[in-house]
Scaffold this motif. Sequence first.
Motif, mmCIF file in Angstrom:
data_model
loop_
_atom_site.group_PDB
_atom_site.id
_atom_site.type_symbol
_atom_site.label_atom_id
_atom_site.label_comp_id
_atom_site.label_asym_id
_atom_site.label_seq_id
_atom_site.Cartn_x
_atom_site.Cartn_y
_atom_site.Cartn_z
ATOM 1 N N TRP A 1 -4.968 -3.115 7.473
ATOM 2 C CA TRP A 1 -3.915 -3.330 6.734
ATOM 3 C C TRP A 1 -3.407 -2.127 6.194
ATOM 4 O O TRP A 1 -1.972 -1.783 6.337
ATOM 5 C CB TRP A 1 -4.046 -4.450 6.155
ATOM 6 C CG TRP A 1 -4.002 -5.832 6.499
ATOM 7 C CD1 TRP A 1 -4.889 -6.784 6.433
ATOM 8 C CD2 TRP A 1 -2.683 -6.357 7.080
ATOM 9 N NE1 TRP A 1 -4.405 -7.958 7.310
ATOM 10 C CE2 TRP A 1 -3.178 -7.930 7.482
ATOM 11 C CE3 TRP A 1 -1.442 -6.200 7.276
ATOM 12 C CZ2 TRP A 1 -2.227 -8.775 7.922
ATOM 13 C CZ3 TRP A 1 -0.552 -6.893 7.790
ATOM 14 C CH2 TRP A 1 -0.830 -8.493 8.318
ATOM 15 N N GLN A 2 -4.181 -1.446 5.200
ATOM 16 C CA GLN A 2 -3.967 -0.201 4.434
ATOM 17 C C GLN A 2 -3.355 0.993 5.466
ATOM 18 O O GLN A 2 -2.432 1.719 4.975
ATOM 19 C CB GLN A 2 -5.134 -0.074 3.905
ATOM 20 C CG GLN A 2 -4.384 0.898 2.610
ATOM 21 C CD GLN A 2 -5.680 0.973 1.193
ATOM 22 O OE1 GLN A 2 -5.778 2.021 0.857
ATOM 23 N NE2 GLN A 2 -6.311 0.022 1.194
ATOM 24 N N HIS B 1 0.842 -1.273 0.068
ATOM 25 C CA HIS B 1 -0.036 0.002 -0.027
ATOM 26 C C HIS B 1 0.892 1.185 -0.061
ATOM 27 O O HIS B 1 0.288 2.108 -0.255
ATOM 28 C CB HIS B 1 -1.170 0.047 1.211
ATOM 29 C CG HIS B 1 -1.927 -1.124 1.095
ATOM 30 N ND1 HIS B 1 -3.064 -1.085 0.138
ATOM 31 C CD2 HIS B 1 -2.121 -2.026 2.095
ATOM 32 C CE1 HIS B 1 -3.696 -2.278 0.419
ATOM 33 N NE2 HIS B 1 -3.295 -2.964 1.328
ATOM 34 N N LYS C 1 -8.997 -7.367 3.273
ATOM 35 C CA LYS C 1 -9.375 -6.078 4.121
ATOM 36 C C LYS C 1 -9.759 -6.425 5.634
ATOM 37 O O LYS C 1 -10.620 -7.540 5.872
ATOM 38 C CB LYS C 1 -10.497 -5.332 3.549
ATOM 39 C CG LYS C 1 -10.899 -4.233 4.206
ATOM 40 C CD LYS C 1 -12.096 -3.350 3.529
ATOM 41 C CE LYS C 1 -12.529 -2.205 4.433
ATOM 42 N NZ LYS C 1 -13.544 -1.375 3.765
ATOM 43 N N GLU C 2 -9.249 -5.914 6.467
ATOM 44 C CA GLU C 2 -9.484 -6.093 7.826
ATOM 45 C C GLU C 2 -10.116 -4.837 8.468
ATOM 46 O O GLU C 2 -9.506 -3.734 8.429
ATOM 47 C CB GLU C 2 -7.997 -6.342 8.564
ATOM 48 C CG GLU C 2 -8.168 -6.988 9.906
ATOM 49 C CD GLU C 2 -8.440 -8.325 10.087
ATOM 50 O OE1 GLU C 2 -9.038 -8.986 11.104
ATOM 51 O OE2 GLU C 2 -8.038 -9.303 9.123
ATOM 52 N N ALA C 3 -11.053 -4.829 8.986
ATOM 53 C CA ALA C 3 -11.722 -3.702 9.674
ATOM 54 C C ALA C 3 -10.917 -3.120 11.025
ATOM 55 O O ALA C 3 -10.337 -3.749 11.856
ATOM 56 C CB ALA C 3 -13.145 -4.244 10.080
ATOM 57 N N THR D 1 -6.108 5.793 0.067
ATOM 58 C CA THR D 1 -6.261 5.180 1.378
ATOM 59 C C THR D 1 -7.663 4.848 1.861
ATOM 60 O O THR D 1 -8.424 5.830 2.073
ATOM 61 C CB THR D 1 -5.401 5.898 2.345
ATOM 62 O OG1 THR D 1 -3.968 6.393 2.287
ATOM 63 C CG2 THR D 1 -5.291 5.227 3.892
ATOM 64 N N ASP D 2 -7.747 3.551 2.121
ATOM 65 C CA ASP D 2 -9.180 3.413 2.679
ATOM 66 C C ASP D 2 -8.969 3.275 4.175
ATOM 67 O O ASP D 2 -8.335 2.291 4.781
ATOM 68 C CB ASP D 2 -9.422 1.854 2.346
ATOM 69 C CG ASP D 2 -10.759 1.373 2.825
ATOM 70 O OD1 ASP D 2 -11.417 1.798 3.542
ATOM 71 O OD2 ASP D 2 -11.594 0.366 2.497
ATOM 72 N N ASP E 1 -10.839 2.503 6.594
ATOM 73 C CA ASP E 1 -11.429 1.378 7.318
ATOM 74 C C ASP E 1 -10.836 0.116 6.998
ATOM 75 O O ASP E 1 -11.418 -0.826 7.563
ATOM 76 C CB ASP E 1 -12.975 1.132 6.607
ATOM 77 C CG ASP E 1 -14.021 2.411 6.708
ATOM 78 O OD1 ASP E 1 -13.741 3.244 7.826
ATOM 79 O OD2 ASP E 1 -14.730 2.720 5.809
ATOM 80 N N ASP E 2 -9.640 0.009 6.482
ATOM 81 C CA ASP E 2 -8.719 -1.008 6.136
ATOM 82 C C ASP E 2 -7.821 -0.977 7.116
ATOM 83 O O ASP E 2 -6.855 -0.453 7.007
ATOM 84 C CB ASP E 2 -8.442 -1.441 4.757
ATOM 85 C CG ASP E 2 -7.830 -2.482 4.407
ATOM 86 O OD1 ASP E 2 -7.190 -3.176 5.633
ATOM 87 O OD2 ASP E 2 -7.368 -2.940 3.394
#
Length: 196
Positions: A154-155, A16, A118-120, A148-149, A151-152
């Motif tokens: 990891w990101q 990312h 994706k991990e919350a 960039t998300d 809510d993720d």
Amino acid sequence: MTEIPLFPLSAVLLPHGRMPLQIFEQRYLDLVRDCMKGGTGFGVVWIRQGSEVVRPGNRGPELGDYGTLAHIVDWDQLPNGLLGITIQGVRTFDLFDTRVQDNGLVMGEVQLAPELVKEAMREEWEVLSDVLRTLETHPHVQRMNLPTDHDDAWQVAYTLAQLLPLEERVKYELLGARELEELIQELDIILNQISG
């Protein structure tokens, strides 16, 4: 196991994360051409010891045991006439063996990690997102167009680790954290050290 071309760097690229590169060596111009034509990526691996530019008579650089698969997301001719590209980290890999082609390009025998799911974000991790949002207001970061998300988890964690002014050795250690909670715990310790 699969073989991919490698781009050894004195900097660490995280999944990312984005990084600009200036391309001038023929082997890397060929690599960029092939990747753009085939829609493929290449491996970015940290140089633990040695130089990015291998000179005759010098031993090759000592590479890290793992790295990041990168894709080219932008390119342009720089004011100095050289090719500039922007790469983005996709996922990690373990590096088992290398060989050098006749043109000097390093090929790596790697085991690609599964693509990140994706991990919350959890409430207790929101401080990471807050710090990242602050960094995203900086003009240099805005020029990178980071998608960039927030809510993720990891990101958020990887993007934050990429942007923080950390020693490359520390970023390499963060890249080696394969569990999300381990990565976030390490980032939390780093942020506490930075903030005093």
